[in-house]
Design an enzyme around this catalytic site. Structure first.
Site, PDB file in Angstrom:
ATOM      1  N   SER A  43       0.790  -1.100   0.029  1.00 18.74           N
ATOM      2  CA  SER A  43      -0.115  -0.033  -0.180  1.00 18.74           C
ATOM      3  C   SER A  43       0.883   1.097   0.014  1.00 18.74           C
ATOM      4  O   SER A  43       0.587   2.090  -0.764  1.00 18.74           O
ATOM      5  CB  SER A  43      -0.818   0.098   1.135  1.00 18.74           C
ATOM      6  OG  SER A  43      -2.061  -1.021   1.133  1.00 18.74           O
ATOM      7  N   GLU A  44       2.002   1.353   0.676  1.00 20.05           N
ATOM      8  CA  GLU A  44       2.747   2.401   0.883  1.00 20.05           C
ATOM      9  C   GLU A  44       4.133   1.881   1.064  1.00 20.05           C
ATOM     10  O   GLU A  44       4.523   0.739   1.767  1.00 20.05           O
ATOM     11  CB  GLU A  44       2.501   3.564   1.798  1.00 20.05           C
ATOM     12  CG  GLU A  44       1.234   4.180   1.513  1.00 20.05           C
ATOM     13  CD  GLU A  44       0.097   3.772   2.254  1.00 20.05           C
ATOM     14  OE1 GLU A  44      -0.940   4.224   1.825  1.00 20.05           O
ATOM     15  OE2 GLU A  44       0.137   2.965   3.119  1.00 20.05           O
ATOM     16  N   THR A  45       5.284   2.638   0.572  1.00 21.88           N
ATOM     17  CA  THR A  45       6.612   2.535   0.870  1.00 21.88           C
ATOM     18  C   THR A  45       7.157   3.808   1.371  1.00 21.88           C
ATOM     19  O   THR A  45       6.734   4.793   1.132  1.00 21.88           O
ATOM     20  CB  THR A  45       7.586   2.119  -0.100  1.00 21.88           C
ATOM     21  OG1 THR A  45       7.063   0.850  -0.730  1.00 21.88           O
ATOM     22  CG2 THR A  45       8.975   1.945   0.183  1.00 21.88           C
TER      23      THR A  45
END
Length: 286
Positions: A43-45
């Site tokens: 979903s995010e980094t």
């Protein structure tokens, strides 16, 4: 560069929301960060571009775009960098966000203040989730809210209804325009007996995704509860349909806090080799 993977809002490893955290990457340009986020495909980094004893400057990317704020990258990155401290602060695009750590192993962030927006008609909310109007809880909010990111919060009547929810992408496109709009649906009670709410959050990032746990949307939800006069401590469960069960803890009062546990999973090096550009061939004319 160093890369870690942690599970956030996770009571045990291999649950919760996965997060990749890249350190020692201050030299990396925006395009490369975006490419790495696509490679990780979480979903995010999070990218730690500057790091000190009690504060770090961090950029957050989905596989499709950079975000000004997101909850589980904030908690996970602060935990990785500063869990031995009482408080560790992340300097994000949206501003400074402090994260504290309690003796029970929960990391607590104080998110940016939420902005509550217009309500969404119940029939339109139902269409957005592929449900009937009778499936929408008339006592729950159908409301836009923004905490760095914009969400629409929709209460549904039962847990079975929540399980049936699917975003109608045409309805979403009509109400979202060209801005990010996450769809946060919730029901009472939770999946487990000791949880207060169950939730699902859908968003678009190079295709439609469901998020295992969403700190920013839960921060907006907490602000909505507070605006309706509901205060106290609550547990929200998310990610169960994805086999990534997550627990988000809310402390709803004059100051809103969002908390969760973080589990380390992987630690290693990130190597992005420099590919030499071959010299251009030149032609000679006789």
């Amino acid at each position: 560069m160093h890369c870690s993977i942690v599970d956030v809002f996770a009571e045990r490893p291999l649950t919760g929301n996965q997060l990749a955290i890249v350190r020692q990457c201050g030299h990396m340009d925006t395009a490369t960060m975006q490419a790495v986020a696509r490679e990780m495909n979480f979903s995010e980094t999070a990218f730690v571009v500057e790091e000190h004893a009690s504060v770090a400057r961090v950029r957050i990317f989905t596989p499709a775009e950079e975000l000004p704020f997101a909850g589980h990258p904030t908690l996970g990155t602060a935990w990785l960098l500063g869990r031995e401290s009482r408080v560790y602060t992340l300097d994000l695009a949206v501003g400074s966000v402090p994260v504290s750590f309690d003796s029970g192993g929960i990391a607590w962030m104080q998110p940016p203040a939420a902005t509550l927006g217009d309500t969404l008609p119940m029939d339109l909310a139902a269409e957005l989730l592929g449900l009937s109007k009778v499936d929408v809880d008339p006592s729950g909010p159908c409301q836009y809210a923004e905490v760095g990111l914009r969400f629409v919060l929709i209460g549904v009547r039962t847990l079975d209804t929540l399980r049936r929810a699917r975003v109608d992408t045409q309805v979403h496109a009509a109400i979202a325009g060209d801005r990010f709009l996450g769809v946060f649906a919730f029901a009472q009670p939770g999946y487990s007996r000791d949880a207060d709410f169950a939730a699902r959050m859908f968003f678009e990032a190079n295709g439609w995704r469901e998020d295992p746990a969403t700190g920013s949307a839960n921060a907006a939800f907490a602000a909505c509860l507070y605006a309706r006069g509901v205060t106290g401590e609550f547990t929200v469960e998310q990610g169960f349909e994805m086999a990534r069960p997550s627990r988000v803890y809310l402390d709803v009062g004059d100051a809103i806090r969002v908390g969760g546990r973080v589990q380390p999973v992987l630690s290693g090096d990130l190597q992005i080799p420099t590919i030499p550009v071959p010299p251009r061939e030149t032609s000679s004319r006789s």
